[in-house]
Scaffold this active site. Sequence first.
Site, PDB file in Angstrom:
ATOM      1  N   LYS A   1       0.833  -1.215   0.000  1.00  0.00           N
ATOM      2  CA  LYS A   1       0.000   0.000   0.000  1.00  0.00           C
ATOM      3  C   LYS A   1       0.865   1.262   0.000  1.00  0.00           C
ATOM      4  CE  LYS A   1      -2.176  -1.120   3.858  1.00  0.00           C
ATOM      5  NZ  LYS A   1      -1.613  -2.443   4.190  1.00  0.00           N
TER       6      LYS A   1
ATOM      7  N   ARG B   1      -9.244   0.867   9.035  1.00  0.00           N
ATOM      8  CA  ARG B   1      -8.917  -0.538   9.291  1.00  0.00           C
ATOM      9  C   ARG B   1     -10.011  -1.246  10.077  1.00  0.00           C
ATOM     10  NH1 ARG B   1      -2.905   0.352   8.942  1.00  0.00           N
ATOM     11  NH2 ARG B   1      -1.816  -1.591   9.280  1.00  0.00           N
TER      12      ARG B   1
ATOM     13  N   ARG C   1      -0.312  -9.112  13.260  1.00  0.00           N
ATOM     14  CA  ARG C   1      -0.877  -8.063  12.387  1.00  0.00           C
ATOM     15  C   ARG C   1      -1.785  -8.691  11.325  1.00  0.00           C
ATOM     16  NH1 ARG C   1       4.651  -5.420  10.879  1.00  0.00           N
ATOM     17  NH2 ARG C   1       3.525  -4.178   9.354  1.00  0.00           N
TER      18      ARG C   1
ATOM     19  N   ARG D   1      11.579  -1.268  10.203  1.00  0.00           N
ATOM     20  CA  ARG D   1      10.574  -0.992  11.228  1.00  0.00           C
ATOM     21  C   ARG D   1      10.663  -1.987  12.381  1.00  0.00           C
ATOM     22  NH1 ARG D   1       4.930  -0.186   8.163  1.00  0.00           N
ATOM     23  NH2 ARG D   1       4.262  -1.287  10.032  1.00  0.00           N
TER      24      ARG D   1
ATOM     25  N   ARG E   1      11.736  -6.049   4.317  1.00  0.00           N
ATOM     26  CA  ARG E   1      11.623  -4.674   3.818  1.00  0.00           C
ATOM     27  C   ARG E   1      12.375  -3.651   4.665  1.00  0.00           C
ATOM     28  NH1 ARG E   1       5.230  -3.018   4.427  1.00  0.00           N
ATOM     29  NH2 ARG E   1       5.235  -2.938   6.695  1.00  0.00           N
TER      30      ARG E   1
HETATM   31  P1  AMP Z   1       1.139   0.303   9.052  1.00  0.00           P
HETATM   32  O1  AMP Z   1       2.313   1.221   8.892  1.00  0.00           O
HETATM   33  O2  AMP Z   1      -0.053   0.753   8.276  1.00  0.00           O
HETATM   34  O3  AMP Z   1       1.507  -1.135   8.826  1.00  0.00           O
HETATM   35  O4  AMP Z   1       0.710   0.406  10.599  1.00  0.00           O
HETATM   36  C1  AMP Z   1       1.591   0.029  11.643  1.00  0.00           C
HETATM   37  C2  AMP Z   1       0.812  -0.179  12.935  1.00  0.00           C
HETATM   38  O5  AMP Z   1       0.172   1.053  13.304  1.00  0.00           O
HETATM   39  C3  AMP Z   1      -0.332  -1.190  12.852  1.00  0.00           C
HETATM   40  O6  AMP Z   1       0.119  -2.521  13.085  1.00  0.00           O
HETATM   41  C4  AMP Z   1      -1.263  -0.705  13.955  1.00  0.00           C
HETATM   42  O7  AMP Z   1      -0.765  -1.048  15.238  1.00  0.00           O
HETATM   43  C5  AMP Z   1      -1.138   0.805  13.813  1.00  0.00           C
HETATM   44  N1  AMP Z   1      -2.128   1.384  12.865  1.00  0.00           N
HETATM   45  C6  AMP Z   1      -1.861   2.035  11.698  1.00  0.00           C
HETATM   46  N2  AMP Z   1      -2.995   2.449  11.114  1.00  0.00           N
HETATM   47  C7  AMP Z   1      -4.000   2.052  11.912  1.00  0.00           C
HETATM   48  C8  AMP Z   1      -5.418   2.154  11.848  1.00  0.00           C
HETATM   49  N3  AMP Z   1      -6.028   2.769  10.817  1.00  0.00           N
HETATM   50  N4  AMP Z   1      -6.152   1.607  12.854  1.00  0.00           N
HETATM   51  C9  AMP Z   1      -5.557   1.007  13.908  1.00  0.00           C
HETATM   52  N5  AMP Z   1      -4.227   0.854  14.032  1.00  0.00           N
HETATM   53  C10 AMP Z   1      -3.443   1.375  13.051  1.00  0.00           C
END
Ligand code: AMP
Length: 210
Positions: free
Chosen positions: A14, A89, A168, A157, A123
């Site tokens: 994404k 989400r 996740r 990360r 990554r």
């Molecule tokens: P991402 O960078 O999108 O993979 O997000 C990393 C982490 O941030 C996720 O595993 C969640 O813990 C949190 N997170 C990011 N976006 C959301 C969201 N829209 N709702 C809830 N948690 C989020």
Amino acid sequence: MSSIVLFGPPGAGKGTQAARITQTTGLPQVSTGDMLRAAVKNGTKTGIEAKKYMDAGKLVPDSIIIDLIKDRVQDPDAVKGLMFDGFPRTIPQAEALSNIIEVTHVIAINVPDERIVERICGRYSCGSCGIVYHDTFNPTKQDGVCDECGSTDMKRRADDNEDTVLQRLSAYHEQTSPLADWYDGLGILRNVNGDKAIDEITKDILIALN
Ligand code: AMP
């Protein structure tokens, strides 16, 4: 005003696709994951609270996320619409978003579970410009040097490890994947095969947006 949601499991690409699509659509990329990581880095109240969930691979509570988005849409660059990456989400987040901004396209980037772990665990990204790379599928041309900006500040990360990825992925299946049907019911969901070359996926997304 038209806003786009890029939807899919962790590691679907994404963020990579959002950075490309933003150049064509001109819509600013809004990644709640990036916003949360910035809050964690800055040690804000939101960051301290969110970190507990992020480290465990769980979703951060809806109220925190919705407040972040309500603030973000106040920025002047949001007037033409936004491109959301990793948000919404959950169904409550999608309902809240529908009261804040009109979503015209939801692009689901589909990748089978068995491909996710290898994608996420390899990554890394440029700490300066944010471009995402992968040890095997999309390495920098010169070892450790960003193709885009020449920085040597490469980062991985904290939550990109095998244990957290599985958590996740399960949060995705339980809480996020029902959104596909929810958006399909509104007639705005488009499916794209995310298990292809990065350039081909970008082409498919641009076709789906037209
Ligand atoms: P991402 O960078 O999108 O993979 O997000 C990393 C982490 O941030 C996720 O595993 C969640 O813990 C949190 N997170 C990011 N976006 C959301 C969201 N829209 N709702 C809830 N948690 C989020």
